[in-house]
Design an enzyme around this catalytic site. Sequence first.
Site, PDB file in Angstrom:
ATOM      1  N   SER A 194       0.846  -1.194   0.000  1.00 45.00           N
ATOM      2  CA  SER A 194       0.000   0.000   0.000  1.00 45.00           C
ATOM      3  C   SER A 194       0.886   1.250   0.000  1.00 45.00           C
ATOM      4  O   SER A 194       1.962   1.249   0.618  1.00 45.00           O
ATOM      5  CB  SER A 194      -0.863  -0.035   1.272  1.00 45.00           C
ATOM      6  OG  SER A 194      -2.026   0.728   1.110  1.00 45.00           O
ATOM      7  N   CYS A 209       3.437   7.207   2.806  1.00 47.87           N
ATOM      8  CA  CYS A 209       4.330   8.359   2.878  1.00 47.87           C
ATOM      9  C   CYS A 209       5.470   8.079   3.842  1.00 47.87           C
ATOM     10  O   CYS A 209       5.243   7.586   4.959  1.00 47.87           O
ATOM     11  CB  CYS A 209       3.574   9.583   3.396  1.00 47.87           C
ATOM     12  SG  CYS A 209       2.438  10.267   2.204  1.00 47.87           S
ATOM     13  N   ALA A 261       2.130   8.449  -1.747  1.00 47.40           N
ATOM     14  CA  ALA A 261       1.475   9.629  -2.314  1.00 47.40           C
ATOM     15  C   ALA A 261       2.560  10.592  -2.793  1.00 47.40           C
ATOM     16  O   ALA A 261       3.314  11.144  -1.988  1.00 47.40           O
ATOM     17  CB  ALA A 261       0.602  10.290  -1.255  1.00 47.40           C
ATOM     18  N   GLN A 263       1.533   6.281  -6.624  1.00 43.01           N
ATOM     19  CA  GLN A 263       0.276   6.969  -6.314  1.00 43.01           C
ATOM     20  C   GLN A 263       0.478   8.467  -6.551  1.00 43.01           C
ATOM     21  O   GLN A 263       1.377   9.079  -5.971  1.00 43.01           O
ATOM     22  CB  GLN A 263      -0.118   6.717  -4.855  1.00 43.01           C
ATOM     23  CG  GLN A 263      -1.504   7.249  -4.530  1.00 43.01           C
ATOM     24  CD  GLN A 263      -1.863   7.096  -3.062  1.00 43.01           C
ATOM     25  OE1 GLN A 263      -1.122   7.551  -2.195  1.00 43.01           O
ATOM     26  NE2 GLN A 263      -2.993   6.477  -2.784  1.00 43.01           N
ATOM     27  N   TYR A 295      -8.097  14.056   0.821  1.00 41.72           N
ATOM     28  CA  TYR A 295      -7.226  14.902   0.008  1.00 41.72           C
ATOM     29  C   TYR A 295      -8.035  15.510  -1.141  1.00 41.72           C
ATOM     30  O   TYR A 295      -9.236  15.276  -1.264  1.00 41.72           O
ATOM     31  CB  TYR A 295      -5.987  14.114  -0.438  1.00 41.72           C
ATOM     32  CG  TYR A 295      -5.161  13.707   0.767  1.00 41.72           C
ATOM     33  CD1 TYR A 295      -4.686  14.672   1.654  1.00 41.72           C
ATOM     34  CD2 TYR A 295      -4.903  12.374   1.067  1.00 41.72           C
ATOM     35  CE1 TYR A 295      -3.963  14.316   2.793  1.00 41.72           C
ATOM     36  CE2 TYR A 295      -4.185  12.009   2.208  1.00 41.72           C
ATOM     37  CZ  TYR A 295      -3.720  12.986   3.068  1.00 41.72           C
ATOM     38  OH  TYR A 295      -3.031  12.648   4.198  1.00 41.72           O
ATOM     39  N   ARG A 338      -7.710   5.131  -5.818  1.00 43.01           N
ATOM     40  CA  ARG A 338      -8.022   4.864  -4.407  1.00 43.01           C
ATOM     41  C   ARG A 338      -9.081   5.838  -3.955  1.00 43.01           C
ATOM     42  O   ARG A 338      -8.926   7.052  -4.142  1.00 43.01           O
ATOM     43  CB  ARG A 338      -6.781   4.978  -3.520  1.00 43.01           C
ATOM     44  CG  ARG A 338      -7.115   4.916  -2.023  1.00 43.01           C
ATOM     45  CD  ARG A 338      -5.919   4.750  -1.112  1.00 43.01           C
ATOM     46  NE  ARG A 338      -5.551   3.340  -0.983  1.00 43.01           N
ATOM     47  CZ  ARG A 338      -4.755   2.848  -0.033  1.00 43.01           C
ATOM     48  NH1 ARG A 338      -4.213   3.661   0.859  1.00 43.01           N
ATOM     49  NH2 ARG A 338      -4.474   1.565   0.030  1.00 43.01           N
ATOM     50  N   LEU A 392      -6.022  -3.160   8.029  1.00 44.11           N
ATOM     51  CA  LEU A 392      -5.923  -4.188   9.063  1.00 44.11           C
ATOM     52  C   LEU A 392      -6.049  -5.605   8.503  1.00 44.11           C
ATOM     53  O   LEU A 392      -6.761  -6.438   9.043  1.00 44.11           O
ATOM     54  CB  LEU A 392      -6.923  -3.935  10.179  1.00 44.11           C
ATOM     55  CG  LEU A 392      -6.480  -2.830  11.158  1.00 44.11           C
ATOM     56  CD1 LEU A 392      -7.560  -2.552  12.185  1.00 44.11           C
ATOM     57  CD2 LEU A 392      -5.173  -3.201  11.858  1.00 44.11           C
ATOM     58  N   GLY A 447      -0.380  -2.429   4.417  1.00 41.93           N
ATOM     59  CA  GLY A 447       0.268  -1.224   4.886  1.00 41.93           C
ATOM     60  C   GLY A 447       1.225  -1.542   6.021  1.00 41.93           C
ATOM     61  O   GLY A 447       2.344  -2.023   5.815  1.00 41.93           O
ATOM     62  N   ARG A 448       0.740  -1.332   7.235  1.00 42.61           N
ATOM     63  CA  ARG A 448       1.633  -1.427   8.391  1.00 42.61           C
ATOM     64  C   ARG A 448       2.254  -2.805   8.582  1.00 42.61           C
ATOM     65  O   ARG A 448       3.388  -2.909   9.056  1.00 42.61           O
ATOM     66  CB  ARG A 448       0.876  -0.996   9.654  1.00 42.61           C
ATOM     67  CG  ARG A 448       0.629   0.505   9.667  1.00 42.61           C
ATOM     68  CD  ARG A 448      -0.489   0.897  10.584  1.00 42.61           C
ATOM     69  NE  ARG A 448      -1.775   0.435  10.094  1.00 42.61           N
ATOM     70  CZ  ARG A 448      -2.924   0.623  10.718  1.00 42.61           C
ATOM     71  NH1 ARG A 448      -2.948   1.242  11.884  1.00 42.61           N
ATOM     72  NH2 ARG A 448      -4.051   0.193  10.190  1.00 42.61           N
TER      73      ARG A 448
HETATM   74  C1  FNR Z   1      -0.343   5.406   5.082  1.00 46.42           C
HETATM   75  N1  FNR Z   1      -1.445   5.381   4.242  1.00 46.42           N
HETATM   76  C2  FNR Z   1      -1.409   6.032   3.033  1.00 46.42           C
HETATM   77  N2  FNR Z   1      -2.431   5.890   2.146  1.00 46.42           N
HETATM   78  C3  FNR Z   1      -2.349   6.413   0.916  1.00 46.42           C
HETATM   79  O1  FNR Z   1      -3.293   6.252   0.130  1.00 46.42           O
HETATM   80  N3  FNR Z   1      -1.250   7.117   0.538  1.00 46.42           N
HETATM   81  C4  FNR Z   1      -0.183   7.318   1.360  1.00 46.42           C
HETATM   82  O2  FNR Z   1       0.830   7.882   0.975  1.00 46.42           O
HETATM   83  C5  FNR Z   1      -0.289   6.811   2.686  1.00 46.42           C
HETATM   84  N4  FNR Z   1       0.698   7.008   3.609  1.00 46.42           N
HETATM   85  C6  FNR Z   1       0.744   6.246   4.756  1.00 46.42           C
HETATM   86  C7  FNR Z   1       1.879   6.268   5.572  1.00 46.42           C
HETATM   87  C8  FNR Z   1       1.955   5.435   6.686  1.00 46.42           C
HETATM   88  C9  FNR Z   1       3.200   5.420   7.515  1.00 46.42           C
HETATM   89  C10 FNR Z   1       0.868   4.593   6.993  1.00 46.42           C
HETATM   90  C11 FNR Z   1       0.925   3.660   8.176  1.00 46.42           C
HETATM   91  C12 FNR Z   1      -0.266   4.611   6.227  1.00 46.42           C
HETATM   92  C13 FNR Z   1      -2.531   4.429   4.485  1.00 46.42           C
HETATM   93  C14 FNR Z   1      -2.108   3.032   4.049  1.00 46.42           C
HETATM   94  O3  FNR Z   1      -1.834   2.962   2.670  1.00 46.42           O
HETATM   95  C15 FNR Z   1      -3.202   2.001   4.377  1.00 46.42           C
HETATM   96  O4  FNR Z   1      -4.345   2.305   3.620  1.00 46.42           O
HETATM   97  C16 FNR Z   1      -3.558   2.009   5.856  1.00 46.42           C
HETATM   98  O5  FNR Z   1      -2.394   2.007   6.660  1.00 46.42           O
HETATM   99  C17 FNR Z   1      -4.427   0.806   6.243  1.00 46.42           C
HETATM  100  O6  FNR Z   1      -3.779  -0.397   5.940  1.00 46.42           O
HETATM  101  P1  FNR Z   1      -2.971  -1.239   7.074  1.00 46.42           P
HETATM  102  O7  FNR Z   1      -1.836  -0.410   7.541  1.00 46.42           O
HETATM  103  O8  FNR Z   1      -3.952  -1.537   8.175  1.00 46.42           O
HETATM  104  O9  FNR Z   1      -2.520  -2.490   6.325  1.00 46.42           O
END
Ligand code: FNR
Length: 356
Positions: free
Chosen positions: A22, A25, A57, A99, A181, A229, A300, A322-323
Amino acid sequence: MAQLFTPFTQRGITLKNRIVISPMCQYSAQDGLSNDWHLVHVGSRAVGGAGLLLLEATAVAPEGRITPDDLGIWHEEHLPGLRRMVEFLKSHGCVPGIQLAHAGRKASHASPWKGGHQLGPDAGGWSTVAPSALAFAPNETPPLALDEAGILRVTEAFRAAARRAVAAGFEVLEIHAAHGYLLHQFLSPLSNHRPDAYGGSFENRARLLLEVVAAIRTEMPLHLPLWVRVSATDWTEGGWTAEDTVRLALLLKENGVDLLDCSTGGNVATAPIPVGPGYQVPFAEQVRRCTGLATGAVGLITAAQQAEHILATGQADVILLGRESLRDPYFPLHAARELGVEVAWPDQYTRAKSRL
Ligand code: FNR
């Protein structure tokens, strides 16, 4: 065969598995330029076996950065650093994606670990723009409402960014229309109070996104997929809804979008979000079922069996991590072992593949 490790082909691009990193940033750029951190960060996840990585992003205009530390793609000088990442990802079998983003009224903030507060022009920030002069949070300076020339500049910035992204070698482009955004600000009646052709009705609020899609599509060769997205709901009365998302998905599908990446929230600071394992998956399922558009599930999703279940039950086409991928860059290699699938490890790591 576990669904998670079946290839996924859209247009002329094939992901070796359904695991997508995912966009996240890193708030580690200067003047939009990438550096060693970005290369090591994305490179680790490619080595870890992901099918596709969506670069964070990346701002299509300097005033569209969330923070002064965001990556950018508004200038040719951003390309060498981006190309370096693209080449590394490709050399490890990971499809490079990016993205493209504009933060609108949520731009000009400090990075999270620097406080996350709005930055005024005297503190390294800048004036922000949005559909209407409505601040995101009560203590913030409101944005300037874009006039029609300003809206055209936004579309042209996305177009030029797409041209640069293709020139840099990215093979999947994702438009960021989620998380409060700029493009989400136009979609949601809570942040868009415009009296003109870009506000009011559903069609008018969706107009800018559709113009951006059209502009980007003209810059992309036909063999490259375009993803969007969205935040499938504002989680707030009077806001953007799941029904709106289905309606939008049909329009996007007709206009050359290949997948809807279904996130939620971000446009209302106080929205009550029922966060829990896979809490956004039902939105991906609904869009896929009602429109036939491919979807990505995100939020999640942290375990191999959970990801496999989402795909096996037809709720989404790909899983975005993501995380969990920050905790474990090798999640795909570990998930393959857990699901009993044989996948190649990088040559350099082959001796670690067997635990014996
Ligand atoms: C994000 N998320 C995010 N989403 C997005 O569309 N563009 C981005 O640049 C970011 N940046 C970003 C940075 C960090 C450090 C985190 C933790 C999250 C959201 C991310 O892509 C994702 O949608 C969410 O974190 C939910 O998924 P997880 O983490 O539960 O797997």
